[in-house]
Motif scaffolding. Structure first.
Motif, PDB file in Angstrom:
ATOM      1  N   LYS A   1       0.832  -1.207   0.000  1.00 44.13           N
ATOM      2  CA  LYS A   1       0.000   0.000   0.000  1.00 44.13           C
ATOM      3  C   LYS A   1       0.866   1.257   0.000  1.00 44.13           C
ATOM      4  N   LEU A   2       1.847   1.296   0.901  1.00 45.73           N
ATOM      5  CA  LEU A   2       2.746   2.451   0.957  1.00 45.73           C
ATOM      6  C   LEU A   2       3.535   2.607  -0.337  1.00 45.73           C
ATOM      7  N   ALA A   3       3.988   1.476  -0.886  1.00 48.91           N
ATOM      8  CA  ALA A   3       4.769   1.524  -2.122  1.00 48.91           C
ATOM      9  C   ALA A   3       3.955   2.159  -3.249  1.00 48.91           C
ATOM     10  N   GLN A   4       2.694   1.740  -3.374  1.00 49.43           N
ATOM     11  CA  GLN A   4       1.850   2.336  -4.408  1.00 49.43           C
ATOM     12  C   GLN A   4       1.641   3.823  -4.148  1.00 49.43           C
ATOM     13  N   GLU A   5       1.425   4.181  -2.894  1.00 49.99           N
ATOM     14  CA  GLU A   5       1.232   5.587  -2.555  1.00 49.99           C
ATOM     15  C   GLU A   5       2.479   6.415  -2.832  1.00 49.99           C
ATOM     16  N   GLN A   6       3.643   5.734  -2.796  1.00 52.67           N
ATOM     17  CA  GLN A   6       4.913   6.415  -3.062  1.00 52.67           C
ATOM     18  C   GLN A   6       5.353   6.281  -4.515  1.00 52.67           C
ATOM     19  N   GLY A   7       4.443   5.851  -5.388  1.00 54.53           N
ATOM     20  CA  GLY A   7       4.707   5.893  -6.820  1.00 54.53           C
ATOM     21  C   GLY A   7       5.129   4.609  -7.483  1.00 54.53           C
ATOM     22  N   ALA A   8       5.162   3.504  -6.738  1.00 49.97           N
ATOM     23  CA  ALA A   8       5.640   2.238  -7.300  1.00 49.97           C
ATOM     24  C   ALA A   8       4.525   1.446  -7.968  1.00 49.97           C
ATOM     25  N   SER A   9       4.918   0.632  -8.941  1.00 47.80           N
ATOM     26  CA  SER A   9       4.069  -0.434  -9.456  1.00 47.80           C
ATOM     27  C   SER A   9       4.389  -1.687  -8.652  1.00 47.80           C
ATOM     28  N   VAL A  10       3.366  -2.453  -8.336  1.00 42.82           N
ATOM     29  CA  VAL A  10       3.537  -3.603  -7.449  1.00 42.82           C
ATOM     30  C   VAL A  10       3.030  -4.870  -8.120  1.00 42.82           C
ATOM     31  N   ILE A  11       3.778  -5.954  -7.927  1.00 35.67           N
ATOM     32  CA  ILE A  11       3.351  -7.287  -8.335  1.00 35.67           C
ATOM     33  C   ILE A  11       3.387  -8.165  -7.086  1.00 35.67           C
ATOM     34  N   LEU A  12       2.307  -8.882  -6.829  1.00 33.78           N
ATOM     35  CA  LEU A  12       2.245  -9.758  -5.662  1.00 33.78           C
ATOM     36  C   LEU A  12       2.485 -11.209  -6.063  1.00 33.78           C
ATOM     37  N   THR A  13       2.841 -12.035  -5.073  1.00 33.70           N
ATOM     38  CA  THR A  13       2.928 -13.472  -5.302  1.00 33.70           C
ATOM     39  C   THR A  13       2.050 -14.200  -4.297  1.00 33.70           C
ATOM     40  N   SER A  14       1.627 -15.385  -4.700  1.00 29.92           N
ATOM     41  CA  SER A  14       0.880 -16.277  -3.817  1.00 29.92           C
ATOM     42  C   SER A  14       0.888 -17.645  -4.485  1.00 29.92           C
ATOM     43  N   PHE A  15       0.273 -18.628  -3.859  1.00 34.94           N
ATOM     44  CA  PHE A  15       0.222 -19.943  -4.501  1.00 34.94           C
ATOM     45  C   PHE A  15      -0.859 -20.801  -3.852  1.00 34.94           C
ATOM     46  N   GLY A  16      -1.237 -21.829  -4.586  1.00 37.36           N
ATOM     47  CA  GLY A  16      -2.171 -22.829  -4.055  1.00 37.36           C
ATOM     48  C   GLY A  16      -3.472 -22.233  -3.561  1.00 37.36           C
ATOM     49  N   ARG A  17      -3.914 -22.718  -2.412  1.00 34.17           N
ATOM     50  CA  ARG A  17      -5.208 -22.299  -1.864  1.00 34.17           C
ATOM     51  C   ARG A  17      -5.223 -20.837  -1.450  1.00 34.17           C
ATOM     52  N   THR A  18      -4.039 -20.256  -1.212  1.00 29.63           N
ATOM     53  CA  THR A  18      -4.004 -18.858  -0.771  1.00 29.63           C
ATOM     54  C   THR A  18      -4.076 -17.870  -1.937  1.00 29.63           C
ATOM     55  N   MET A  19      -4.028 -18.362  -3.179  1.00 32.32           N
ATOM     56  CA  MET A  19      -4.084 -17.458  -4.328  1.00 32.32           C
ATOM     57  C   MET A  19      -5.350 -16.610  -4.309  1.00 32.32           C
ATOM     58  N   LYS A  20      -6.492 -17.253  -4.057  1.00 29.46           N
ATOM     59  CA  LYS A  20      -7.753 -16.520  -4.053  1.00 29.46           C
ATOM     60  C   LYS A  20      -7.786 -15.499  -2.920  1.00 29.46           C
ATOM     61  N   ILE A  21      -7.198 -15.857  -1.780  1.00 25.35           N
ATOM     62  CA  ILE A  21      -7.153 -14.929  -0.642  1.00 25.35           C
ATOM     63  C   ILE A  21      -6.336 -13.698  -1.028  1.00 25.35           C
ATOM     64  N   THR A  22      -5.154 -13.924  -1.600  1.00 25.44           N
ATOM     65  CA  THR A  22      -4.297 -12.803  -1.998  1.00 25.44           C
ATOM     66  C   THR A  22      -4.967 -11.942  -3.052  1.00 25.44           C
ATOM     67  N   GLN A  23      -5.631 -12.582  -4.027  1.00 32.81           N
ATOM     68  CA  GLN A  23      -6.313 -11.823  -5.077  1.00 32.81           C
ATOM     69  C   GLN A  23      -7.435 -10.967  -4.505  1.00 32.81           C
ATOM     70  N   THR A  24      -8.116 -11.472  -3.485  1.00 33.05           N
ATOM     71  CA  THR A  24      -9.183 -10.710  -2.833  1.00 33.05           C
ATOM     72  C   THR A  24      -8.612  -9.537  -2.046  1.00 33.05           C
ATOM     73  N   ILE A  25      -7.562  -9.803  -1.269  1.00 29.14           N
ATOM     74  CA  ILE A  25      -6.938  -8.748  -0.460  1.00 29.14           C
ATOM     75  C   ILE A  25      -6.309  -7.692  -1.364  1.00 29.14           C
ATOM     76  N   ALA A  26      -5.791  -8.109  -2.510  1.00 31.72           N
ATOM     77  CA  ALA A  26      -5.152  -7.171  -3.441  1.00 31.72           C
ATOM     78  C   ALA A  26      -6.109  -6.070  -3.887  1.00 31.72           C
ATOM     79  N   LYS A  27      -7.398  -6.377  -3.909  1.00 30.39           N
ATOM     80  CA  LYS A  27      -8.394  -5.389  -4.334  1.00 30.39           C
ATOM     81  C   LYS A  27      -8.557  -4.267  -3.322  1.00 30.39           C
ATOM     82  N   ARG A  28      -8.023  -4.452  -2.130  1.00 31.29           N
ATOM     83  CA  ARG A  28      -8.101  -3.419  -1.090  1.00 31.29           C
ATOM     84  C   ARG A  28      -6.940  -2.432  -1.179  1.00 31.29           C
TER      85      ARG A  28
END
Length: 252
Positions: A25-52
């Protein structure tokens, strides 16, 4: 802005209360582009949280215990960026058996060491083909100088993690890449909840910290990570920055 036009790979976003989420969140606010990682069953969780986050970033699959994922990471990242300026390592796992020091099996310990220690080197090497000169790798640790209550083999894994950081700093420095860690005090994260008896830290930390400590506030640690990912520490590598209210400097 500290991170204007930079691209960061951020691991470990599972909850919006996590340090990694607040780094993103801070990185985006400070001008960065961000790519996240996740895997397996947590992929959907990360994708949901990413929308916040202020801007929804892509999520790339990465299990640091899967060599095929590591070997193909750079190629898969090229679908989203031509280069990386920084990587946040916010990965840790140990089986429950690893939280009993005398009874922990080698299988439990080996898993803890692979996922929580060796993965720092593995992730750095996997991302290196895209890393720009002046890039920064930042990891999260829990001060490994001491034998903490209940931490047991995860404490040993963190000691190995901190040593790995120093060797990475040695080998990646000539390539223009910095490697540093942030030693955060206890934060109520997904990782903390998986440690039996972790509430022992929560009870005493605020009492021992000269600056006080809020176990529900990941922002100070996230701010330190963002600073280290920026260009403001161009000559700092192999370092551990303590963000723990000052507990590390106090006697009993």
């Amino acid at each position: 802005m500290l991170l204007k036009d930079k691209t960061l790979l951020i691991t470990g976003v599972l909850m919006d209360s996590s340090i990694a989420f607040h780094v993103a969140k801070l990185a985006q606010e400070q001008g960065a582009s961000v790519i996240l990682t996740s895997f397996g069953r947590t992929m959907k969780i990360t994708q949901t949280i990413a929308k916040r986050l202020p801007s929804t970033p892509p999520v790339v699959e990465l299990d640091v215990a899967n060599q095929e994922h590591l070997d193909s990471l750079a190629e898969r990242l090229r679908e989203h960026t031509d280069s990386l300026d920084g990587i946040l390592h916010s990965i840790g796992f140990a089986p429950q058996g690893a939280f009993n020091f005398l009874e922990g099996t080698w299988e439990d310990v080996a898993t803890a060491l692979q996922v929580s220690s060796y993965s720092l080197k593995a992730l750095a090497v996997a991302g290196l083909p895209l890393m720009a000169e002046g890039g920064s790798i930042v990891g999260l640790t829990f001060d490994a100088k001491f034998a903490w209550p209940v931490y047991d083999w995860m404490g040993v894994a963190k000691a190995a993690f901190e040593s790995t950081n120093r060797y990475l700093a040695r080998d990646l420095g000539p390539k223009g890449v910095r490697c540093n860690l942030v030693a955060a005090g206890p934060i109520r994260t997904t990782a903390a909840k998986s440690i039996p008896g972790f509430e022992q830290f929560e009870r005493i930390w605020d009492e021992r910290a000269p600056l006080g400590w809020n176990v529900s506030d990941p922002l100070p640690a996230a701010q330190a990570c963002v600073a280290l990912l920026s260009d403001w520490f161009p000559a700092t590598t192999g370092e551990i920055v303590h963000v723990d209210g000052g507990v590390h400097a106090m006697g009993q």
